[in-house]
Design an enzyme around this catalytic site. Structure first.
Site, PDB file in Angstrom:
ATOM      1  N   TYR A   1      -1.138 -11.049   2.821  1.00  0.00           N
ATOM      2  CA  TYR A   1      -1.342  -9.777   3.356  1.00  0.00           C
ATOM      3  C   TYR A   1      -2.637  -9.506   3.774  1.00  0.00           C
ATOM      4  O   TYR A   1      -3.689  -9.174   2.953  1.00  0.00           O
ATOM      5  CB  TYR A   1      -0.822  -8.868   2.250  1.00  0.00           C
ATOM      6  CG  TYR A   1      -0.928  -7.172   2.351  1.00  0.00           C
ATOM      7  CD1 TYR A   1      -1.140  -6.859   3.573  1.00  0.00           C
ATOM      8  CD2 TYR A   1      -0.573  -6.162   1.390  1.00  0.00           C
ATOM      9  CE1 TYR A   1      -1.278  -5.543   3.980  1.00  0.00           C
ATOM     10  CE2 TYR A   1      -0.862  -4.737   1.589  1.00  0.00           C
ATOM     11  CZ  TYR A   1      -1.112  -4.470   2.767  1.00  0.00           C
ATOM     12  OH  TYR A   1      -0.994  -3.167   2.962  1.00  0.00           O
TER      13      TYR A   1
ATOM     14  N   SER B   1       0.727  -1.168   0.175  1.00  0.00           N
ATOM     15  CA  SER B   1      -0.014   0.026  -0.032  1.00  0.00           C
ATOM     16  C   SER B   1       0.742   1.129   0.007  1.00  0.00           C
ATOM     17  O   SER B   1       0.782   2.084  -0.684  1.00  0.00           O
ATOM     18  CB  SER B   1      -0.898  -0.271   1.251  1.00  0.00           C
ATOM     19  OG  SER B   1      -1.422  -1.249   1.371  1.00  0.00           O
ATOM     20  N   THR B   2       1.759   1.291   0.852  1.00  0.00           N
ATOM     21  CA  THR B   2       2.839   2.273   0.804  1.00  0.00           C
ATOM     22  C   THR B   2       3.678   2.791  -0.314  1.00  0.00           C
ATOM     23  O   THR B   2       3.723   3.881  -0.681  1.00  0.00           O
ATOM     24  CB  THR B   2       3.875   2.185   2.149  1.00  0.00           C
ATOM     25  OG1 THR B   2       2.976   1.617   3.355  1.00  0.00           O
ATOM     26  CG2 THR B   2       4.550   3.276   2.449  1.00  0.00           C
TER      27      THR B   2
ATOM     28  N   SER C   1       4.926   1.372   7.066  1.00  0.00           N
ATOM     29  CA  SER C   1       5.193   2.565   6.229  1.00  0.00           C
ATOM     30  C   SER C   1       6.135   3.477   7.162  1.00  0.00           C
ATOM     31  O   SER C   1       7.211   4.088   6.619  1.00  0.00           O
ATOM     32  CB  SER C   1       3.996   3.303   5.915  1.00  0.00           C
ATOM     33  OG  SER C   1       3.468   4.022   7.053  1.00  0.00           O
TER      34      SER C   1
ATOM     35  N   GLU D   1       1.587   1.552  15.097  1.00  0.00           N
ATOM     36  CA  GLU D   1       1.094   2.203  15.976  1.00  0.00           C
ATOM     37  C   GLU D   1       1.079   1.222  17.243  1.00  0.00           C
ATOM     38  O   GLU D   1       0.661   1.445  18.412  1.00  0.00           O
ATOM     39  CB  GLU D   1       0.021   3.279  15.948  1.00  0.00           C
ATOM     40  CG  GLU D   1      -1.314   2.743  15.183  1.00  0.00           C
ATOM     41  CD  GLU D   1      -0.801   2.981  13.470  1.00  0.00           C
ATOM     42  OE1 GLU D   1       0.119   2.543  13.128  1.00  0.00           O
ATOM     43  OE2 GLU D   1      -1.754   3.317  12.871  1.00  0.00           O
TER      44      GLU D   1
ATOM     45  N   GLY E   1       1.341  -5.273  11.195  1.00  0.00           N
ATOM     46  CA  GLY E   1       1.157  -4.389  10.146  1.00  0.00           C
ATOM     47  C   GLY E   1       0.949  -2.963  10.598  1.00  0.00           C
ATOM     48  O   GLY E   1       0.959  -2.089   9.592  1.00  0.00           O
TER      49      GLY E   1
ATOM     50  N   LYS F   1       0.978 -11.023   6.813  1.00  0.00           N
ATOM     51  CA  LYS F   1       1.296  -9.416   7.313  1.00  0.00           C
ATOM     52  C   LYS F   1      -0.063  -9.084   7.774  1.00  0.00           C
ATOM     53  O   LYS F   1      -1.115  -9.060   7.071  1.00  0.00           O
ATOM     54  CB  LYS F   1       1.959  -8.838   6.216  1.00  0.00           C
ATOM     55  CG  LYS F   1       1.593  -7.330   6.228  1.00  0.00           C
ATOM     56  CD  LYS F   1       2.238  -6.685   5.039  1.00  0.00           C
ATOM     57  CE  LYS F   1       2.035  -5.181   5.011  1.00  0.00           C
ATOM     58  NZ  LYS F   1       1.485  -4.355   5.978  1.00  0.00           N
TER      59      LYS F   1
HETATM   60  O1  MN9 Z   1       1.615  -1.501   5.741  1.00  0.00           O
HETATM   61  C1  MN9 Z   1       0.883   0.261   6.650  1.00  0.00           C
HETATM   62  N1  MN9 Z   1      -0.305   0.331   6.299  1.00  0.00           N
HETATM   63  C2  MN9 Z   1      -1.021   1.352   5.240  1.00  0.00           C
HETATM   64  C3  MN9 Z   1       1.225  -1.086   6.698  1.00  0.00           C
HETATM   65  O2  MN9 Z   1      -0.249   2.298   5.004  1.00  0.00           O
HETATM   66  C4  MN9 Z   1      -2.166   1.143   4.770  1.00  0.00           C
HETATM   67  C5  MN9 Z   1       1.090   0.964   8.007  1.00  0.00           C
HETATM   68  O3  MN9 Z   1       2.443   1.129   8.183  1.00  0.00           O
HETATM   69  C6  MN9 Z   1       0.489   2.427   8.571  1.00  0.00           C
HETATM   70  O4  MN9 Z   1       0.851   3.310   7.300  1.00  0.00           O
HETATM   71  C7  MN9 Z   1       0.685   2.691   9.850  1.00  0.00           C
HETATM   72  C8  MN9 Z   1       0.142   4.105  10.000  1.00  0.00           C
HETATM   73  O5  MN9 Z   1      -1.373   3.780  10.259  1.00  0.00           O
HETATM   74  O6  MN9 Z   1       0.594   1.916  10.725  1.00  0.00           O
END
Ligand code: MN9
Length: 288
Positions: free
Chosen positions: A133, A44-45, A204, A188, A185, A161
């Site tokens: 994923y 996604s990132t 990300s 936070e 994943g 993941k």
């Molecule tokens: O892949 C990320 N998910 C998305 C994992 O970007 C949708 C996370 O790292 C989030 O960006 C991160 C912030 O909410 O936890």
């Protein structure tokens, strides 16, 4: 395959083309400064679901060329176009990626037989391994413990993941499959995920905040929960600031502050506003 993985950001130029030089710099920054164990490419990132197959191939190729064998590489090849996913799986396996990953097929309400067939088709087409994923909040697909069990019947499917806040399910999955790899994943929620025994994390924010994430990992494993919580608190102050300012734009702007040519996000994502740029500077100075 265990450890801390950045969900790799991709640098695009103003017109939305892949910026090769910038992408190489992001890879190097992750390895040299954030000290991550691996890169998760095409997630996604990486704005992957907005890209053509040629662009995806180009990114996989550049990242492999820049990272060489310094870190573990996972390629997210999942796509609603299953033929494309298979083609990409072959491509990255040839390039030497250590494992594949594929998002659960989304948009249409596929039934579980269809989802299972999707995974088996991709992974059985190559000599490689697959990490599921799972990101229900974006895909709408909630896999159950029993469904994970059925998917894991294929030995080439080696992990998940797990991008969800369902810690009951995470605990059940961990207990049921001690030999599978589980990656946290949501950055936070790293602390509670490590406490439940995940093998690694993919996220990300590790593109800039890898050092703190490593501290959280180590402190929880050493049983130093209070200290770990302090680091998670700072991390989450950072993450909530970044989310409120637009997460991918902010991560890219922070990288730019650190001298990395992280470029722009790709449309339909918006370009930077003046306010976003100023706020990113503040966030960068505050946390890095
Ligand atoms: O892949 C990320 N998910 C998305 C994992 O970007 C949708 C996370 O790292 C989030 O960006 C991160 C912030 O909410 O936890």
């Amino acid at each position: 395959m265990k450890g801390l993985f950045s969900a790799l950001l991709v640098s695009f130029d103003k017109e939305g083309n892949v910026n090769e030089k910038g992408l190489r710099e992001i890879v190097r920054y992750n390895i040299d400064v954030c000290k991550i164990d691996g890169l998760y490419v095409g997630g996604s990132t990486g704005e992957n679901f907005m890209l053509s197959i040629e662009e995806k191939k180009k990114i996989f190729e550049i990242v492999k060329d820049e990272a060489k064998d310094k870190v573990t590489l996972i390629a997210q090849v999942g796509s609603l176009n299953l033929k494309e996913a298979v083609e990409l799986a072959k491509y990255v396996t040839e390039l030497g990626y250590n494992a594949l990953s594929a998002v659960t097929p989304f948009y249409y309400k596929f039934d579980f037989e269809e989802i299972k067939n999707y995974y088996n088709t991709i992974v059985n087409s190559v000599n490689n391994k697959m990490i599921i994923y799972s990101i229900p909040f974006l895909t709408g697909v909630n896999l159950s413990l029993e469904q994970f069990r059925e998917l894991f019947e294929n030995e080439k499917i080696i992990g998940i993941k797990f991008t969800a806040g369902d810690f009951y399910l995470l605990e059940r999955v961990r207990k049921a499959f001690p030999d599978k790899l589980i990656y946290s994943g949501f950055d936070e929620m790293l602390l509670p995920a490590v406490a439940l025994g995940v093998d690694g994390a993919i996220g990300s924010t590790y593109n800039v905040n890898g050092i703190r994430a490593r501290q959280i990992f180590d402190l929880v494993r050493e049983g130093k929960l209070e200290k770990a919580n302090e680091v998670q608190n700072v991390t989450n102050d950072f993450i909530s600031d970044a989310i409120s300012n637009g997460i991918y734009n902010t991560l890219k702007l922070i990288l730019q502050e650190r001298g990395v040519d992280a470029g722009y996000c790709r449309e339909p994502f918006k370009s930077y506003t003046r306010e976003q740029i100023d706020r990113s500077k503040e966030i960068s100075n505050k946390y890095f």
